[in-house]
Write an enzyme that holds these catalytic residues in place. Structure first.
Site, PDB file in Angstrom:
ATOM      1  N   HIS A 293      -5.659  -6.666  -1.247  1.00 54.47           N
ATOM      2  CA  HIS A 293      -4.617  -5.700  -0.903  1.00 54.47           C
ATOM      3  C   HIS A 293      -3.338  -6.401  -0.441  1.00 54.47           C
ATOM      4  CE1 HIS A 293      -3.723  -1.537  -0.609  1.00 54.47           C
ATOM      5  NE2 HIS A 293      -3.605  -1.469   0.692  1.00 54.47           N
TER       6      HIS A 293
ATOM      7  N   SER B  93       0.846  -1.186   0.000  1.00 57.21           N
ATOM      8  CA  SER B  93       0.000   0.000   0.000  1.00 57.21           C
ATOM      9  C   SER B  93       0.892   1.249   0.000  1.00 57.21           C
ATOM     10  CB  SER B  93      -0.947  -0.042   1.197  1.00 57.21           C
ATOM     11  OG  SER B  93      -1.971   0.912   1.071  1.00 57.21           O
TER      12      SER B  93
ATOM     13  N   ASP C 101      -8.151  -5.920  -5.415  1.00 62.11           N
ATOM     14  CA  ASP C 101      -7.771  -4.737  -4.646  1.00 62.11           C
ATOM     15  C   ASP C 101      -8.164  -3.491  -5.435  1.00 62.11           C
ATOM     16  OD1 ASP C 101      -6.632  -2.830  -3.034  1.00 62.11           O
ATOM     17  OD2 ASP C 101      -4.577  -3.244  -3.666  1.00 62.11           O
TER      18      ASP C 101
END
Length: 485
Positions: free
Chosen positions: A405, A112, A380
């Site tokens: 994710h 991320s 994601d």
């Protein structure tokens, strides 16, 4: 002070004194223990590489808060550039502090925002970081990209997770889209707002008193779908709750099953379905008696979101729009003017430039970089701002159709889809190549690498441990360090 966790259990020196590589997790917007306890790609493979494991906490998050209780008076030092400088100093200190580690190759890991940092670290400090695994890293999610970023991509990604194609109940996206309109229609008068408050079991302090309250409630419920999509893993996981408790396997599918059970498109039942679907996140424990809009799944999540909002306001402006046609939400075009005004009112700041991230980090023009693997999962919703195609022979894009994710960074699990297993294999191949290339620059490191490979060839490999057994090993050889400065 910066908090750092180090595990040297597998990091033994070669006969010539040279030590193995350093695996560094570049912490992002949460307590670093969240990443320490979930980044199985590092833990499971450190023994095979003889690597030192280092998990560094991002300034202003977790316990690495400068100025203590007065931290909010000194927020100006919360920037990605400052965080990368912290990591650069840490790498230098690691090289200087351990005999034989002066030339240990360093491989960065991040997911991320942490994946963005890992990529940017390799681009900015290639002399310190020899390669980076940048998982679910939406580095092209900003103004100023050429070609322009699709600001509808995130909402479309969330909607895909709730589609039949992605395994969710048929009709889910249509029902959710209808639900927002019914919510607004019912909330147009006092009687309807009272019915919504009852159907959704809103807490006493959160009863709907105005149309503005209804809009805030709608945004809060929609946000749950965003987080469920990011955490749409094939097995139960506590990652999206900041370790507070598990979401179920494929939580978007669970939420869709809940709302479709109402079997009605209008009225109170649909409102109950919307609230219960959001409760998959907000009431993951099953112990929450009433819904309190504005409250996240855990206090830790709320704190992280609060400080991340400051970063968004100053340097991470990521536009996001909805159209209510290609997604399951409503028409809402991103309003930069209103967003900047909110930043002024909340933090007393505004973006240094709407194109700052592109200016600082290069946007799509990163072909001069090297040794980065970008991974993106199609489950994601952030993949729309990620690197989806190879940029060069050493800037690699891995697309994981069944991945949510940064699933590839997580511990191995029996329910892992083949695509994520293949992605990890590719990532390890590149890590090995980066380490070998870095080792060739220093005779002692090359000698150490040849010794290590010979050791591995003669070693009787033990059967791979199951993922939950591997997690139990996290305490072995682990020690907590603080870096001052």
């Amino acid at each position: 002070m910066q908090r750092i966790f180090i595990c040297d259990e597998y990091w033994r020196p070669a006969p010539n004194g040279a030590r193995g590589p350093i695996f560094l997790y570049l912490g992002n917007e949460a307590d670093v223990t969240l990443y320490l306890n979930h980044t199985g790609l590092m833990w499971e493979n450190a023994p095979d590489f003889g690597a030192l494991l280092v998990f560094a906490e991002h300034r202003y998050y977790g316990q690495s808060k400068p100025w203590g209780v007065d931290v909010r008076k000194h927020m100006a030092y919360l920037t990605a550039e400052q965080a990368l400088a912290d990591y650069a100093e840490l790498i230098t200190e690691l090289h200087d502090s351990f005999p034989g580690a002066e030339h240990s190759p360093v491989i960065g890991f991040g997911g991320s925002y942490g994946g963005m940092l890992a990529a940017w670290m390799r681009l900015k400090y290639p002399h310190l970081l020899d390669g980076a695994i940048a998982a679910s890293a939406p580095i092209w999610n900003f103004y100023g990209e050429e070609p322009a970023f699709n600001e509808y991509a995130f909402a479309q990604g969330v909607t895909y997770d709730a589609s039949e194609e992605a395994g969710a109940a048929p009709g889910c996206t249509e029902t959710v889209r209808r639900g927002w309109q019914v919510l607004v229609d019912m909330g147009s008068d006092a009687g309807g707002r009272a019915d919504i408050s009852t159907a959704m079991k809103l807490c006493p302090d959160n009863q709907l008193k105005s149309k503005e309250d209804v809009v805030k409630l709608r945004d809060y419920l929609a946000s749950a779908w965003d987080y469920l999509a990011m955490g749409n893993f094939p097995y139960p996981s506590s990652y999206m709750t900041n370790g507070a408790g598990d979401l179920p396997a494929y939580p978007v599918r669970v939420a869709c099953d809940i709302i479709m059970e109402q079997d009605v498109w209008d009225g109170v039942k649909l409102m109950t379905g919307l609230a219960d679907a959001a409760g998959v996140l907000y009431n993951f424990s099953g112990q929450v008696e009433c819904l309190a809009p504005g409250t996240g799944p855990s206090p830790e999540s709320d704190e992280d979101a609060n400080f991340w909002d400051y970063q968004w306001c100053t340097e991470m402006v990521m536009p996001a729009s909805r159209d209510g046609v290609t997604d399951m939400f409503w028409k809402e075009t991103f309003n930069l003017t209103a967003a900047v005004e909110n930043c002024r009112n909340t933090w007393g700041v505004e973006p240094r430039s709407t194109v700052w991230a592109t200016t600082q980090w290069g946007g799509r023009d990163i072909a001069a970089g090297s040794n980065i693997v970008f991974s993106s999962g199609l489950l994601d919703p952030w993949h729309g701002g990620g690197v989806m195609e190879d940029v060069s022979k050493s800037l690699i894009a891995l697309v994981i159709p069944e991945g949510a994710h940064h699933l590839d960074l997580m511990f191995s699990h029996p329910l892992d889809p083949t695509s994520v297993i293949d992605a990890r294999t590719t990532e390890l191949k590149h890590i090995k190549k980066w380490i070998k290339h870095a080792s060739k620059r220093v005779p002692q490191q090359l000698e150490r690498l040849m010794w290590w490979e010979a050791q591995q060839q003669h070693q009787q490999h033990q059967p791979q441990q199951k993922w939950h057994q591997q997690k139990e090993r996290l305490g072995l050889g682990l020690w907590d360090a603080w870096l001052t400065g």
